[in-house]
Design an enzyme around this catalytic site. Sequence first.
Site, short mmCIF file in Angstrom:
data_model
loop_
_atom_site.label_atom_id
_atom_site.label_comp_id
_atom_site.label_asym_id
_atom_site.label_seq_id
_atom_site.Cartn_x
_atom_site.Cartn_y
_atom_site.Cartn_z
N HIS A 116 1.09 -1.28 0.08
CA HIS A 116 0.18 0.02 -0.01
C HIS A 116 1.04 0.76 -0.27
O HIS A 116 1.87 1.14 0.43
CB HIS A 116 -0.64 -0.07 1.31
N ASP A 127 2.66 -3.71 8.37
CA ASP A 127 2.09 -3.44 8.31
C ASP A 127 0.61 -4.34 8.17
O ASP A 127 0.65 -5.43 7.89
CB ASP A 127 1.73 -2.69 7.17
N GLN A 178 -4.39 -4.53 7.35
CA GLN A 178 -5.59 -5.35 7.02
C GLN A 178 -5.56 -7.14 7.74
O GLN A 178 -6.45 -8.10 6.69
CB GLN A 178 -4.88 -6.25 5.21
N LYS A 183 -10.76 -0.26 10.53
CA LYS A 183 -10.55 -1.21 9.74
C LYS A 183 -11.03 -2.12 9.94
O LYS A 183 -11.39 -3.23 9.49
CB LYS A 183 -9.17 -1.15 8.33
N CYS A 240 -4.63 2.26 -4.02
CA CYS A 240 -2.55 3.37 -3.20
C CYS A 240 -2.51 1.78 -3.46
O CYS A 240 -1.13 1.79 -2.08
CB CYS A 240 -3.57 3.48 -1.58
#
Length: 423
Positions: free
Chosen positions: A132, A209, A212, A235, A378
């Site tokens: 991303h 990261d 997700q 999220k 993104c």
Amino acid sequence: MLPDLRDDFPLLARTVRNGRSLVYLDSGATAQKPRAVLEAEDAFYREHNGAVARGAHILAEEATEAFESARADVAELIGASSDEVVWTSGATAAINLVANGMLQASLGAGGAEAERFRLGPGDRIVVTELEHHANLIPWQQLAARTGAELAWIPVDDAGGLRYDEVEAVITPATRVVAFSHASNVTGAVTDVEAIVHRAREVGAITVLDGCQSVPHLPVNVAELGVDLMAFSGHKMLGPTGIGALWGRKEILDALPPSQFGGSAIRVVTMESTTWLEAPQRFEPGTQPVAQAVGMAAAARYLMDLGMENVARHEARIAQILREGAVEMPGVRLLGAVGDPAAIDVLGLAAVVVDGVHAHDVGQVLDDRGITVRVGHHCAQPLHRRLGVTGSTRASAHVYTTEDDAHAFIEALAAVREFFGVAA
């Protein structure tokens, strides 16, 4: 599968185009909020609103207690200690906090403790080709400003990481390895161990990261073995404007801050300032207290469901979405179908429809009450590597039902005929 949880999410009860029921399949961009989150944030403002760590009155005490209790709840979700969790405005801010702290160290801040973060010519920063933009651009900027080299682990023709390239890309010159736990385009879950193992061999700091993964999978930072991890509230069913950076305590205490102000300081004179230990050293200014309380309520909601149960539920949704797309003429699924039993893929499907622009696909779906994400999500470099400019992504969460997934597949099947490009 989880039970039908839609009654917990007030927004999902609304109707949209021409009175159609809403089918919300854009959770990869932002998740809807359960009543528990809405009520927690509202109750804080109604009953406990005050400035954190700035007063001796009862409201300040209650606000501080709520703020720090929220930190502990979010830490519990990821198997961490509360003093390892830094509040930020989101995952993007968390990653920038790390990159900018390394820039400060490279400029001489932090003394001997910050030596491990200093970068210059001859050093290497490693990312992956599927990142991303939030986990790519900060590292591009850090490389440009320090003279370090930016390198990346490539993907194959299907968008899968080339693990056979890990050793060659993560060289002994590598100081930082930043990578996603799961792709927001292909849905593939990264083999974290393979990357962390090589990073440790060369002494590099690892930055994960978790945007997700934390909302959808069981995540335990101690088991993952990374040094730092960023994730966001919105999220994971929480409010916008709040996120967190988890880090090993010894790393956070050594990383120089890059934003400055009140609450983060120990001693201030007209000539100099000394900082508190982490996490407070990274939290200057007015705190996002209500948002933290809401994010904690989201963490408790997910923990009550059980993250293993969440992952199994979304794996089933993934199976419907991805197998339906693969079997459809004129539709290309980005990434592999995956094995639902292995829980190695998120509950999302990004597709390209032959002869139809992604935005047009999204419009057809929207007319049927189905919300999806269109564009490059993104992740322009990954889309470019896969030979497309954009895709249409359906993404699930705990409230997504099998009927929602089937509705997407049914609507997708009608797109090419609608535009007159069906074979």
